[in-house]
Motif scaffolding. Sequence first.
Motif, mmCIF file in Angstrom:
data_model
loop_
_atom_site.group_PDB
_atom_site.id
_atom_site.type_symbol
_atom_site.label_atom_id
_atom_site.label_comp_id
_atom_site.label_asym_id
_atom_site.label_seq_id
_atom_site.Cartn_x
_atom_site.Cartn_y
_atom_site.Cartn_z
ATOM 1 N N TYR A 86 0.824 -1.261 0.040
ATOM 2 C CA TYR A 86 0.022 -0.103 -0.011
ATOM 3 C C TYR A 86 0.798 1.183 0.079
ATOM 4 N N HIS A 90 0.455 4.163 -2.849
ATOM 5 C CA HIS A 90 0.417 5.779 -2.624
ATOM 6 C C HIS A 90 1.791 6.512 -2.932
ATOM 7 N N LEU A 93 1.807 7.622 -6.605
ATOM 8 C CA LEU A 93 0.897 8.742 -6.969
ATOM 9 C C LEU A 93 1.607 9.926 -7.536
ATOM 10 N N VAL A 118 -5.567 5.008 -5.046
ATOM 11 C CA VAL A 118 -5.848 5.570 -3.730
ATOM 12 C C VAL A 118 -6.716 4.682 -2.928
ATOM 13 N N HIS B 90 -9.619 11.544 1.917
ATOM 14 C CA HIS B 90 -9.324 10.822 0.429
ATOM 15 C C HIS B 90 -10.474 11.133 -0.539
ATOM 16 N N LEU B 93 -10.171 14.393 -2.510
ATOM 17 C CA LEU B 93 -8.903 14.668 -3.466
ATOM 18 C C LEU B 93 -9.362 14.958 -4.739
ATOM 19 N N CYS B 95 -8.340 13.550 -7.550
ATOM 20 C CA CYS B 95 -8.563 12.480 -8.284
ATOM 21 C C CYS B 95 -9.901 11.851 -7.895
ATOM 22 N N MET B 96 -10.669 12.263 -6.839
ATOM 23 C CA MET B 96 -11.906 11.542 -6.362
ATOM 24 C C MET B 96 -12.850 12.701 -6.777
ATOM 25 N N VAL B 118 -3.112 12.701 1.429
ATOM 26 C CA VAL B 118 -3.105 11.286 1.061
ATOM 27 C C VAL B 118 -2.549 10.733 2.425
ATOM 28 N N ASP B 122 -4.221 8.342 5.238
ATOM 29 C CA ASP B 122 -3.432 6.822 5.619
ATOM 30 C C ASP B 122 -3.133 7.010 7.167
#
Lengths: 303, 303
Positions: A86, A90, A93, A118, B90, B93, B95-96, B118, B122
């Motif tokens: 993981y 990340h 990215l 993600v 997240h 973000l 990209c989301m 990010v 996490d």
Amino acid sequence: MSVELVEPALERALNKAVADVERTLDHLLPKPVDLEARVIEAMRYAIFAGGKRLRPFLVLQTARLFGVGEESALRVAAALEAIHTYSLVHDDLPCMDDDDLRRGQPTVHRKFDEATAVLAGDALLTFAFEVIAHEETHADPRVRCDLVAAIARASGAHGMVGGQMIDLDAEERAVGLDLNGITRLQQLKTGALIAFGCEAGGILGKAAEPARLSLKAYAHDVGLAFQIADDLIDVEGDAALAGKAVGKDAAAGKATFVSILGIDRARQQARMLADQAKAHLDHFDDRADLLRLLADYVVERKS
Amino acid sequence: MSVELVEPALERALNKAVADVERTLDHLLPKPVDLEARVIEAMRYAIFAGGKRLRPFLVLQTARLFGVGEESALRVAAALEAIHTYSLVHDDLPCMDDDDLRRGQPTVHRKFDEATAVLAGDALLTFAFEVIAHEETHADPRVRCDLVAAIARASGAHGMVGGQMIDLDAEERAVGLDLNGITRLQQLKTGALIAFGCEAGGILGKAAEPARLSLKAYAHDVGLAFQIADDLIDVEGDAALAGKAVGKDAAAGKATFVSILGIDRARQQARMLADQAKAHLDHFDDRADLLRLLADYVVERKS
């Protein structure tokens, strides 16, 4: 895996660990079914992209010192590899290291997309805790809780994630790091998970304090030696052998052990740490021989 | 928090839960010290940005049914809120969902930067597991392992993350969803953590199976009602009251409960689910009264 300069006994054991850990991961990971299949495909793509599985190997070898059952050790090894994976997903990215390739293959966000990368990283991290907490990992729930707490500490804000933060600050915001800063960065970013790999055997085997402390000291030295060797590969390495771009740190103007110490002193330091790591294993018998060989391999590897 | 239409007893209890959970989080979260301080500042920024703390409230109220100690319940409530918060960080973000504001404040990647967002997400996810595994959460390590396993299942690839994947697939790759698809999406994306909130009290209190099943059924209905109400707020809501942009689903051409059922049937369905949720609490005494009021509040709220 490119395994020059590796002792045949260690090579056999590393290859067996790769096979055992990958079989365990395949068994434990969710299957790509239902509407959410895509994120599971990405988790599996990331984790089965290869790799030396060094961290799982440490779990298996330290567990062996205390006669821990193989199933228990393999489950913890698989969880640790999931967390390592993981962190790579990340880290690759665009907003982090922005890498297109890992081990010669497209990174997860290139193969899928950023959002899926993600989420796949998030799910791999979560998966690790689910595996450890399960009763098949160890009959004693206190041991399972100790493992969850230890791997969480090693992975969190004062562990691996903290190390990535320091690394980013140094790169993006030009926060200058001296040798102490680089050492803390690396102890968190790569050292903490390596240390957990060595700690895990002792937790699983309910080892006595002196044995745990020896392994902690071994992990500390192997972890730093590993990172110095990584920095040397980045400076001197062959991209084809290393399976990744080299010369990146210098191009980015990054302070590393090599940029601060110079190539010769860095190599001496790595060698000294490997010897010191082996000395910490003195009170273990020949069941620790592979860990001794590993300390040498870590500084002699070319990738 | 905007709390119109909320019974005074529920309002007092919700406000007390907010204060108690925030105090617990402040105590448990790492402090922004050392070189890695920035990621901890971002974790704290994200989690102290406000919010109704509904999921923690469910933990506290279901724990109360079984006489669980407040300290235990608050630790699990804090862990659950950390996971909910990481999912928002997240999800926001670029990209989301690419959101600049949450609760009227800059989202974490706008206030800090994407990489820090990010990492902060996490670290919040990791933090949740560290808190639960700690012996102060419950004297019995088996209970702690059960909590770790349950919250991991609720959060992972076949839980919340899976729901986010379905949502993205529907949006980005035009994977069409019918009512069953929308229901699975929402049961994973928002339902799973709500269900954990209701399950947690039973695990902490070692409740008997019938009580656990009643709470599971309550959580199922409240979770769906909550989501339908969210969809209604998006269609009918006032952005100032809701504290976020509204009309986003329709603009994105997203299938929602409201787009499939229509406004009137969606509202009826939410009302019916709230009543059904309350009926599942029939075998609890007046200690479940706040959970009964909450079922109504969930469908009547404006934000």
